[in-house]
Design a protein around this motif. Structure first.
Motif, PDB file in Angstrom:
ATOM      1  N   ASN A  37     -48.531  73.864 -88.606  1.00 25.11           N
ATOM      2  CA  ASN A  37     -49.918  73.501 -88.881  1.00 25.11           C
ATOM      3  C   ASN A  37     -50.897  74.666 -88.808  1.00 25.11           C
ATOM      4  O   ASN A  37     -52.005  74.561 -89.336  1.00 25.11           O
ATOM      5  CB  ASN A  37     -50.387  72.430 -87.886  1.00 25.11           C
ATOM      6  CG  ASN A  37     -49.627  71.133 -88.011  1.00 25.11           C
ATOM      7  OD1 ASN A  37     -48.442  71.072 -87.715  1.00 25.11           O
ATOM      8  ND2 ASN A  37     -50.296  70.087 -88.456  1.00 25.11           N
ATOM      9  N   TYR A 142     -50.181  63.764 -89.084  1.00 26.31           N
ATOM     10  CA  TYR A 142     -50.366  65.163 -88.706  1.00 26.31           C
ATOM     11  C   TYR A 142     -49.252  66.081 -89.213  1.00 26.31           C
ATOM     12  O   TYR A 142     -49.253  67.269 -88.922  1.00 26.31           O
ATOM     13  CB  TYR A 142     -50.445  65.290 -87.177  1.00 26.31           C
ATOM     14  CG  TYR A 142     -51.565  64.489 -86.562  1.00 26.31           C
ATOM     15  CD1 TYR A 142     -52.859  64.991 -86.514  1.00 26.31           C
ATOM     16  CD2 TYR A 142     -51.335  63.218 -86.042  1.00 26.31           C
ATOM     17  CE1 TYR A 142     -53.892  64.262 -85.949  1.00 26.31           C
ATOM     18  CE2 TYR A 142     -52.366  62.477 -85.473  1.00 26.31           C
ATOM     19  CZ  TYR A 142     -53.640  63.008 -85.431  1.00 26.31           C
ATOM     20  OH  TYR A 142     -54.660  62.272 -84.878  1.00 26.31           O
ATOM     21  N   ASN A 177     -50.127  72.735 -80.354  1.00 26.76           N
ATOM     22  CA  ASN A 177     -51.518  72.411 -80.642  1.00 26.76           C
ATOM     23  C   ASN A 177     -52.418  73.365 -79.867  1.00 26.76           C
ATOM     24  O   ASN A 177     -51.946  74.058 -78.954  1.00 26.76           O
ATOM     25  CB  ASN A 177     -51.837  70.961 -80.270  1.00 26.76           C
ATOM     26  CG  ASN A 177     -52.787  70.321 -81.263  1.00 26.76           C
ATOM     27  OD1 ASN A 177     -53.703  70.973 -81.762  1.00 26.76           O
ATOM     28  ND2 ASN A 177     -52.577  69.051 -81.560  1.00 26.76           N
ATOM     29  N   ASP A 228     -45.475  62.819 -84.585  1.00 30.02           N
ATOM     30  CA  ASP A 228     -46.786  62.402 -85.072  1.00 30.02           C
ATOM     31  C   ASP A 228     -47.517  61.569 -84.017  1.00 30.02           C
ATOM     32  O   ASP A 228     -48.726  61.728 -83.816  1.00 30.02           O
ATOM     33  CB  ASP A 228     -46.619  61.595 -86.360  1.00 30.02           C
ATOM     34  CG  ASP A 228     -47.763  61.806 -87.331  1.00 30.02           C
ATOM     35  OD1 ASP A 228     -47.996  62.968 -87.715  1.00 30.02           O
ATOM     36  OD2 ASP A 228     -48.423  60.820 -87.698  1.00 30.02           O
ATOM     37  N   GLN A 231     -48.849  63.943 -81.414  1.00 30.02           N
ATOM     38  CA  GLN A 231     -50.075  64.619 -81.840  1.00 30.02           C
ATOM     39  C   GLN A 231     -51.276  63.671 -81.774  1.00 30.02           C
ATOM     40  O   GLN A 231     -52.397  64.095 -81.477  1.00 30.02           O
ATOM     41  CB  GLN A 231     -49.914  65.156 -83.264  1.00 30.02           C
ATOM     42  CG  GLN A 231     -49.011  66.379 -83.380  1.00 30.02           C
ATOM     43  CD  GLN A 231     -49.698  67.658 -82.935  1.00 30.02           C
ATOM     44  OE1 GLN A 231     -50.378  67.693 -81.911  1.00 30.02           O
ATOM     45  NE2 GLN A 231     -49.515  68.722 -83.694  1.00 30.02           N
ATOM     46  N   GLU A 232     -51.049  62.407 -82.061  1.00 33.14           N
ATOM     47  CA  GLU A 232     -52.127  61.424 -81.970  1.00 33.14           C
ATOM     48  C   GLU A 232     -52.615  61.294 -80.529  1.00 33.14           C
ATOM     49  O   GLU A 232     -53.831  61.244 -80.271  1.00 33.14           O
ATOM     50  CB  GLU A 232     -51.640  60.075 -82.498  1.00 33.14           C
ATOM     51  CG  GLU A 232     -52.670  58.955 -82.434  1.00 33.14           C
ATOM     52  CD  GLU A 232     -53.866  59.196 -83.338  1.00 33.14           C
ATOM     53  OE1 GLU A 232     -54.954  58.676 -83.017  1.00 33.14           O
ATOM     54  OE2 GLU A 232     -53.722  59.904 -84.352  1.00 33.14           O
ATOM     55  N   SER A 235     -54.699  64.325 -79.671  1.00 41.68           N
ATOM     56  CA  SER A 235     -56.046  64.301 -80.251  1.00 41.68           C
ATOM     57  C   SER A 235     -56.984  63.398 -79.463  1.00 41.68           C
ATOM     58  O   SER A 235     -58.201  63.597 -79.470  1.00 41.68           O
ATOM     59  CB  SER A 235     -55.973  63.837 -81.709  1.00 41.68           C
ATOM     60  OG  SER A 235     -55.547  62.487 -81.790  1.00 41.68           O
TER      61      SER A 235
END
Length: 373
Positions: A37, A142, A177, A228, A231-232, A235
């Motif tokens: 990313n 993501y 991240n 995914d 990552q959620e 966030s």
């Protein structure tokens, strides 16, 4: 470059992992699956390797274009990095041969894979999710849809079934991240900007991954669905689940950096001073032009890591879909045109027949002394 990240910019990296898995890091051969990313995610991967002492023996499946990047590409070539054109018909032989050579590698190595095949962008994500919808796969928020072929072949050739003895013992599911929604760049690192990276690593024994290629592909899709969800959560909460560890920085990257600076830059600076003191306008202008060309070359190499200048790989599905839609529309229009022409011809024939019949009726009516309108 690792020294630039760790010592020049002072970027910190917090590791989220199971304490029971921590002793294995750097002590075994492993496949590392990392999300793609950010512009410097490869640099964070190198830092992770360096802190566990496997940077010199780390491998990566990289696109062929990187082999032609001055200095870095040449270095990767001599380090036996696996380059591919991202066309399996052309890459199969090269990739398989490179993987087979790793079974005799004398040191512990990590083999880094970006299963998404290309760096995440909104355009590529939209196209990727169209493919997911067409194939009936769950959509990701993501990540891009993972390319399963490279992963399955890597697992197949680095497990004990193909090699004489088992080479790789685990897969490290790694998710990267940055805090506070930072968007780090290599140019920012060179300017000394500090970032804070969070890296979640989960050790998965290789024995738990299916051997069958289709089942392995399903397993990889499920893994990316879990990534995914992870990552959620990040966030929302600003952190990954689980305990945190901070592997200490090792001084070797800094010492290596200082050694090459002293070896190369000091004589170069002396040479530049002598050239400027020579007083020759031609020599000074030539030196300035060479320095300018060198700076442009460095800027070009940095540009290869920028997201907005990434490869067009990942747009092919969209192009194929567009071509298919255009072809479909064209065929439809062609059929419509043919149908319209046929209808027009039919109407014209009917009109002519009707006119002929009408003329006959009119003539008949005239003979009988009446007019039919």
């Amino acid at each position: 470059m690792v020294a630039l990240l760790e010592w020049w910019s002072g970027t910190e990296c917090t590791l989220y992992t199971d304490p029971a898995s921590y002793p294995f890091y750097g002590k075994e051969d492993a496949i590392v699956v990392l999300n793609h990313n950010f512009e410097i995610d490869f640099l964070c991967g190198w830092t992770f390797c360096e802190r566990f002492g496997v940077l010199g023996s780390s491998k990566v499946l990289a696109k062929k274009e990187l082999a032609y990047v001055p200095v870095i590409g040449w270095m990767w070539y001599f380090l036996e990095i696996v380059f591919c054109k991202r066309k399996w018909e052309e890459d199969q032989k090269t990739v398989v041969q490179s993987l087979q050579r790793l079974k005799d590698y004398p040191e512990n190595f990590w083999f880094l894979l970006y299963c998404e095949g290309t760096r995440f962008t909104q355009k590529k994500h939209k196209i990727s999710m169209e493919v997911a919808e067409r194939k009936g796969l769950p959509k990701l928020k993501y990540h891009l849809l993972p390319r399963t072929k490279g992963f399955c072949v890597t697992v197949q050739h680095l497990r004990g079934k193909v090699c004489v003895s088992s080479v790789v013992t685990a897969v490290y599911d790694s998710t990267l991240n940055f805090r506070n929604n930072q968007t780090p760049t290599l140019l920012g690192i060179l300017n000394g900007k500090k970032y804070h990276a969070d890296l979640y690593v989960r050790r998965i024994p290789l024995d738990s991954i299916p051997e069958n290629e289709s089942e392995c592909a399903i397993w990889l899709h499920k893994l990316y669905q879990e990534k995914d969800e992870l990552q959620e959560k990040y966030s929302v909460t600003g952190r990954f689940p689980g305990p945190t560890l901070s592997p200490p920085r090792r001084p070797w990257a800094l010492l290596n950096w200082l050694f090459w600076i002293c070896l190369l830059l000091f004589p170069l600076c002396l040479l530049l001073l002598q050239l400027f003191h020579s007083g020759s306008a031609f020599t000074i202008c030539t030196t300035v032009l060479l320095c300018f060309a060198a700076s442009l070359g460095v800027r070009w190499m940095i540009g290869q890591t920028e997201i907005n200048r990434g490869s067009s790989y990942g747009n092919k599905e969209g192009q194929l879909n567009n071509n298919a839609q255009v072809s479909k529309v064209t065929n439809k229009d062609s059929r419509t045109t043919k149908t319209s022409a046929a209808c027009t011809a039919g109407i014209k024939n009917n009109h002519e027949q009707f006119s002929t019949k009408q003329e006959g009726n009119t003539q008949l009516d005239q003979d009988t002394g009446s007019c039919s309108c």
